[in-house]
Design an enzyme around this catalytic site. Sequence first.
Site, PDB file in Angstrom:
ATOM      1  N   ARG A  95      -4.202  -8.134  -9.328  1.00 23.10           N
ATOM      2  CA  ARG A  95      -4.387  -7.098  -8.301  1.00 23.10           C
ATOM      3  C   ARG A  95      -3.189  -6.168  -8.338  1.00 23.10           C
ATOM      4  O   ARG A  95      -2.254  -6.278  -7.559  1.00 23.10           O
ATOM      5  CB  ARG A  95      -4.555  -7.752  -6.924  1.00 23.10           C
ATOM      6  CG  ARG A  95      -5.248  -6.865  -5.920  1.00 23.10           C
ATOM      7  CD  ARG A  95      -4.367  -6.581  -4.718  1.00 23.10           C
ATOM      8  NE  ARG A  95      -3.171  -5.863  -5.120  1.00 23.10           N
ATOM      9  CZ  ARG A  95      -2.051  -5.817  -4.433  1.00 23.10           C
ATOM     10  NH1 ARG A  95      -1.920  -6.456  -3.323  1.00 23.10           N
ATOM     11  NH2 ARG A  95      -0.987  -5.122  -4.842  1.00 23.10           N
ATOM     12  N   GLU A 155       4.038 -11.671  -7.352  1.00 24.41           N
ATOM     13  CA  GLU A 155       3.756 -10.245  -7.238  1.00 24.41           C
ATOM     14  C   GLU A 155       2.364  -9.882  -7.744  1.00 24.41           C
ATOM     15  O   GLU A 155       2.002 -10.214  -8.882  1.00 24.41           O
ATOM     16  CB  GLU A 155       4.818  -9.510  -8.083  1.00 24.41           C
ATOM     17  CG  GLU A 155       4.752  -8.025  -8.024  1.00 24.41           C
ATOM     18  CD  GLU A 155       5.107  -7.473  -6.664  1.00 24.41           C
ATOM     19  OE1 GLU A 155       5.969  -8.042  -5.978  1.00 24.41           O
ATOM     20  OE2 GLU A 155       4.489  -6.461  -6.285  1.00 24.41           O
ATOM     21  N   ASP A 156       1.597  -9.220  -6.910  1.00 18.23           N
ATOM     22  CA  ASP A 156       0.302  -8.669  -7.317  1.00 18.23           C
ATOM     23  C   ASP A 156      -0.651  -9.701  -7.933  1.00 18.23           C
ATOM     24  O   ASP A 156      -1.331  -9.425  -8.943  1.00 18.23           O
ATOM     25  CB  ASP A 156       0.491  -7.442  -8.232  1.00 18.23           C
ATOM     26  CG  ASP A 156       0.895  -6.198  -7.416  1.00 18.23           C
ATOM     27  OD1 ASP A 156       1.037  -6.325  -6.176  1.00 18.23           O
ATOM     28  OD2 ASP A 156       1.050  -5.120  -8.000  1.00 18.23           O
ATOM     29  N   ASN A 187      -1.656   1.805  -2.002  1.00 19.41           N
ATOM     30  CA  ASN A 187      -1.021   2.433  -3.160  1.00 19.41           C
ATOM     31  C   ASN A 187      -1.958   2.408  -4.354  1.00 19.41           C
ATOM     32  O   ASN A 187      -2.824   1.538  -4.415  1.00 19.41           O
ATOM     33  CB  ASN A 187       0.253   1.662  -3.532  1.00 19.41           C
ATOM     34  CG  ASN A 187       1.337   1.813  -2.492  1.00 19.41           C
ATOM     35  OD1 ASN A 187       1.500   2.872  -1.927  1.00 19.41           O
ATOM     36  ND2 ASN A 187       2.068   0.741  -2.254  1.00 19.41           N
ATOM     37  N   TYR A 227       8.663   3.785  -9.692  1.00 21.83           N
ATOM     38  CA  TYR A 227       7.763   2.924  -8.924  1.00 21.83           C
ATOM     39  C   TYR A 227       6.556   3.716  -8.445  1.00 21.83           C
ATOM     40  O   TYR A 227       6.157   4.688  -9.083  1.00 21.83           O
ATOM     41  CB  TYR A 227       8.550   2.209  -7.797  1.00 21.83           C
ATOM     42  CG  TYR A 227       7.803   0.980  -7.439  1.00 21.83           C
ATOM     43  CD1 TYR A 227       7.600  -0.012  -8.396  1.00 21.83           C
ATOM     44  CD2 TYR A 227       7.193   0.848  -6.211  1.00 21.83           C
ATOM     45  CE1 TYR A 227       6.806  -1.105  -8.126  1.00 21.83           C
ATOM     46  CE2 TYR A 227       6.405  -0.250  -5.942  1.00 21.83           C
ATOM     47  CZ  TYR A 227       6.217  -1.218  -6.900  1.00 21.83           C
ATOM     48  OH  TYR A 227       5.417  -2.289  -6.639  1.00 21.83           O
ATOM     49  N   ASP A 231       5.757 -10.834  -2.043  1.00 19.89           N
ATOM     50  CA  ASP A 231       6.102  -9.544  -1.466  1.00 19.89           C
ATOM     51  C   ASP A 231       4.890  -8.842  -0.866  1.00 19.89           C
ATOM     52  O   ASP A 231       5.010  -8.138   0.140  1.00 19.89           O
ATOM     53  CB  ASP A 231       6.721  -8.677  -2.566  1.00 19.89           C
ATOM     54  CG  ASP A 231       7.257  -7.400  -2.010  1.00 19.89           C
ATOM     55  OD1 ASP A 231       7.907  -7.455  -0.960  1.00 19.89           O
ATOM     56  OD2 ASP A 231       7.010  -6.344  -2.610  1.00 19.89           O
ATOM     57  N   ASP A 232       3.730  -9.016  -1.478  1.00 21.69           N
ATOM     58  CA  ASP A 232       2.538  -8.318  -0.978  1.00 21.69           C
ATOM     59  C   ASP A 232       2.167  -8.825   0.404  1.00 21.69           C
ATOM     60  O   ASP A 232       1.683  -8.073   1.243  1.00 21.69           O
ATOM     61  CB  ASP A 232       1.363  -8.509  -1.931  1.00 21.69           C
ATOM     62  CG  ASP A 232       1.757  -8.121  -3.330  1.00 21.69           C
ATOM     63  OD1 ASP A 232       2.138  -6.964  -3.516  1.00 21.69           O
ATOM     64  OD2 ASP A 232       1.745  -8.982  -4.233  1.00 21.69           O
TER      65      ASP A 232
HETATM   66  P1  NAD Z   1      -6.303  -7.531  -1.203  1.00 20.97           P
HETATM   67  O1  NAD Z   1      -7.157  -7.435  -2.389  1.00 20.97           O
HETATM   68  O2  NAD Z   1      -5.696  -8.841  -0.845  1.00 20.97           O
HETATM   69  O3  NAD Z   1      -7.121  -7.027   0.098  1.00 20.97           O
HETATM   70  C1  NAD Z   1      -7.886  -5.871   0.145  1.00 20.97           C
HETATM   71  C2  NAD Z   1      -8.766  -5.947   1.376  1.00 20.97           C
HETATM   72  O4  NAD Z   1      -9.384  -4.691   1.571  1.00 20.97           O
HETATM   73  C3  NAD Z   1      -9.887  -6.974   1.312  1.00 20.97           C
HETATM   74  O5  NAD Z   1      -9.997  -7.630   2.542  1.00 20.97           O
HETATM   75  C4  NAD Z   1     -11.141  -6.123   1.089  1.00 20.97           C
HETATM   76  O6  NAD Z   1     -12.303  -6.706   1.644  1.00 20.97           O
HETATM   77  C5  NAD Z   1     -10.769  -4.879   1.847  1.00 20.97           C
HETATM   78  N1  NAD Z   1     -11.496  -3.680   1.459  1.00 20.97           N
HETATM   79  C6  NAD Z   1     -11.693  -3.188   0.224  1.00 20.97           C
HETATM   80  N2  NAD Z   1     -12.428  -2.058   0.303  1.00 20.97           N
HETATM   81  C7  NAD Z   1     -12.664  -1.845   1.602  1.00 20.97           C
HETATM   82  C8  NAD Z   1     -13.378  -0.852   2.326  1.00 20.97           C
HETATM   83  N3  NAD Z   1     -13.970   0.157   1.711  1.00 20.97           N
HETATM   84  N4  NAD Z   1     -13.434  -0.983   3.655  1.00 20.97           N
HETATM   85  C9  NAD Z   1     -12.837  -1.986   4.287  1.00 20.97           C
HETATM   86  N5  NAD Z   1     -12.149  -2.937   3.666  1.00 20.97           N
HETATM   87  C10 NAD Z   1     -12.072  -2.874   2.339  1.00 20.97           C
HETATM   88  O7  NAD Z   1      -5.162  -6.442  -1.394  1.00 20.97           O
HETATM   89  P2  NAD Z   1      -3.784  -6.317  -0.582  1.00 20.97           P
HETATM   90  O8  NAD Z   1      -2.709  -7.053  -1.286  1.00 20.97           O
HETATM   91  O9  NAD Z   1      -3.999  -6.627   0.846  1.00 20.97           O
HETATM   92  O10 NAD Z   1      -3.490  -4.770  -0.815  1.00 20.97           O
HETATM   93  C11 NAD Z   1      -4.349  -3.785  -0.289  1.00 20.97           C
HETATM   94  C12 NAD Z   1      -3.712  -2.417  -0.477  1.00 20.97           C
HETATM   95  O11 NAD Z   1      -2.463  -2.381   0.197  1.00 20.97           O
HETATM   96  C13 NAD Z   1      -3.436  -2.027  -1.922  1.00 20.97           C
HETATM   97  O12 NAD Z   1      -3.820  -0.691  -2.149  1.00 20.97           O
HETATM   98  C14 NAD Z   1      -1.951  -2.140  -2.057  1.00 20.97           C
HETATM   99  O13 NAD Z   1      -1.410  -1.184  -2.947  1.00 20.97           O
HETATM  100  C15 NAD Z   1      -1.500  -1.824  -0.651  1.00 20.97           C
HETATM  101  N6  NAD Z   1      -0.185  -2.398  -0.395  1.00 20.97           N
HETATM  102  C16 NAD Z   1       0.795  -1.538   0.021  1.00 20.97           C
HETATM  103  C17 NAD Z   1       2.068  -2.004   0.236  1.00 20.97           C
HETATM  104  C18 NAD Z   1       3.144  -1.080   0.725  1.00 20.97           C
HETATM  105  O14 NAD Z   1       4.310  -1.358   0.577  1.00 20.97           O
HETATM  106  N7  NAD Z   1       2.782   0.011   1.328  1.00 20.97           N
HETATM  107  C19 NAD Z   1       2.360  -3.339  -0.003  1.00 20.97           C
HETATM  108  C20 NAD Z   1       1.333  -4.214  -0.413  1.00 20.97           C
HETATM  109  C21 NAD Z   1       0.063  -3.723  -0.594  1.00 20.97           C
END
Ligand code: NAD
Length: 556
Positions: A160, A249-250, A413, A107, A272-273
């Site tokens: 995504r 997912e994603d 991530n 993963y 899950d996200d």
């Molecule tokens: P998403 O596309 O729904 O949201 C991303 C957000 O970040 C948007 O609001 C965008 O405007 C903002 N953004 C992008 N660049 C930016 C910047 N430079 N400054 C400020 N804001 C910015 O994506 P998501 O599903 O919310 O996921 C975001 C991140 O979280 C991904 O990298 C994902 O891998 C991570 N994530 C981690 C886990 C975990 O278990 N740790 C779980 C889900 C998602």
Amino acid sequence: MNLTTDRGLSAHGEPPQPRGVQLLNDPLLNKGSGFTDQERDALGLRGLLPPRVFTIEEQVQRSLGSLRRKPNAIEKYIFLTALQNRNETLFYRLVTDYVEEMVPLIYTPTVGQACLEYGTNFRRPRGLFISIRDRGHIAEILRHWPHEGARLIVVTDGERILGLGDLGALGMGIPVGKLSLYTACAGVHPYYALPITLDVGTDNEKLHEDPFYIGLPQKRARGAEYDAFIAEFVDAVRAVFPKALLQWEDFGNSNAFRLLHDYRQKLCSFNDDIQGTAAVALAGLIAALRLTGGKLSEQKLLFLGAGEAGTGIADLFVAAAREEGFSESEARSRCWFVDSKGLVVKDRGDRLAEHKLPYAHGHPFLPTLTDAVKALQPTALIGVSGTPATFTQEIVAEMARLNARPVIFALSNPTSKAECTAEQAYSWSEGRAIFASGSPFAPVDLNGTRHVPGQGNNIYIFPGVGLGALVSESREVTDGMFLAAAQTLAKLVQPEDLAMGRVYPALTKIREVSLGIATAVAEAAYSQGLTARTRPVDVVGDIRTRMFDPRYPSYV
Ligand code: NAD
């Protein structure tokens, strides 16, 4: 002779009883050199294998040696995939016995690279690819799946993928990886797992130009065409796999919120996200209170990133704060967001997406995260932006000036997208940060103290939630179940974890964690009348006996 494997979740029809080469080619039944002499005689295997019989423990050690000799993570991923395709019992035994070493390979972070190279490294299909060209035939395609009664589906449209963006059909690495975690971390039998990629095209131009891209090299279907495709998919899943639990997912966030909202009552499903991430982050915040003191509802959270993960976390925080007696609006006022345009406020001048509106407070607009930290003085900074190097030294130092123990979660991530590294968080805060990240970071030694970062990854949540929903045969996965999962996870954090600065249990405890969460989820299903199943007297025992244990059954 009986080749029935114990699939735990329900009584199943007798599977076919293959022999000889057919048996060796069935990864769910194959034992390779682990077939005993009696089995080799009874099942037509003599001569098809070298004569020496090995125990599964010996096979694990041999595989581990081969794996460790591979030069890099992606080669290790390819090795593990081949093992999974050959002998699932051995694969899962290796993963469960060496979980801390294996999870980063199957993963995040390796799965990110694996997706980027999914086409190049494609050897043997796993799961189903359903493309927009298959409209009108989706149920037929689902029936091609060789196992009767898939019970657990993880589906993506690849828009995504982690923080890597639109990878189209290459995103298949994610459903495959998540389902492996369901088995390794929560004991869902691999027989029931079905990974699906919906290929609706991709807006990633690089993939259009790649002559070896495995998906449709065309623009993403959107609007009515996309919605009709998803509607047909949902109907087909309900018809072909009526007992399945589905994990969205994603998906890109323009679809993720809508799909969850539109379908969660119609099809037992969750995202899950949005929901899994919410629960794992909330668990970390609750556990951190044991280090910082105070109540959850007194915290002020500042998020970088206002997408699925960020607003999902805030929504669950609000639900938890309400349990502490706060009103919804009071709880929401504790959550602030900075997105790519700056602080999310009421009069920002742009049209805010629906999911951001509840958190658009009346406040002067601030263009940067630094400004927002200074003005709002948060207790916790949560990075879910997918953008690295955004928690700068100035920001972390300011958090440390404002708080004795600042909470800094860099959840994006894979590792390359984390908002800051563990080392930066600890050194810029003089070792006071309570740090967690989405992908693992090694412990950091600073001025004679060892700091162990927690992995704030939904791996701690979704396997247990899925197992609990499946065993209880819940019709729905509710927000309350995610809240219960977060509270359970936080309780399982031990004093020795906190002493190291880690707000999550060790990954080596993951099966116990999943069992605890599954029990909480199943209890919710029974008590809220979400299932036709009668509550067993011993709920935890009932779940434990149904967990897949990667050992070879005897076939003779
Ligand atoms: P998403 O596309 O729904 O949201 C991303 C957000 O970040 C948007 O609001 C965008 O405007 C903002 N953004 C992008 N660049 C930016 C910047 N430079 N400054 C400020 N804001 C910015 O994506 P998501 O599903 O919310 O996921 C975001 C991140 O979280 C991904 O990298 C994902 O891998 C991570 N994530 C981690 C886990 C975990 O278990 N740790 C779980 C889900 C998602």
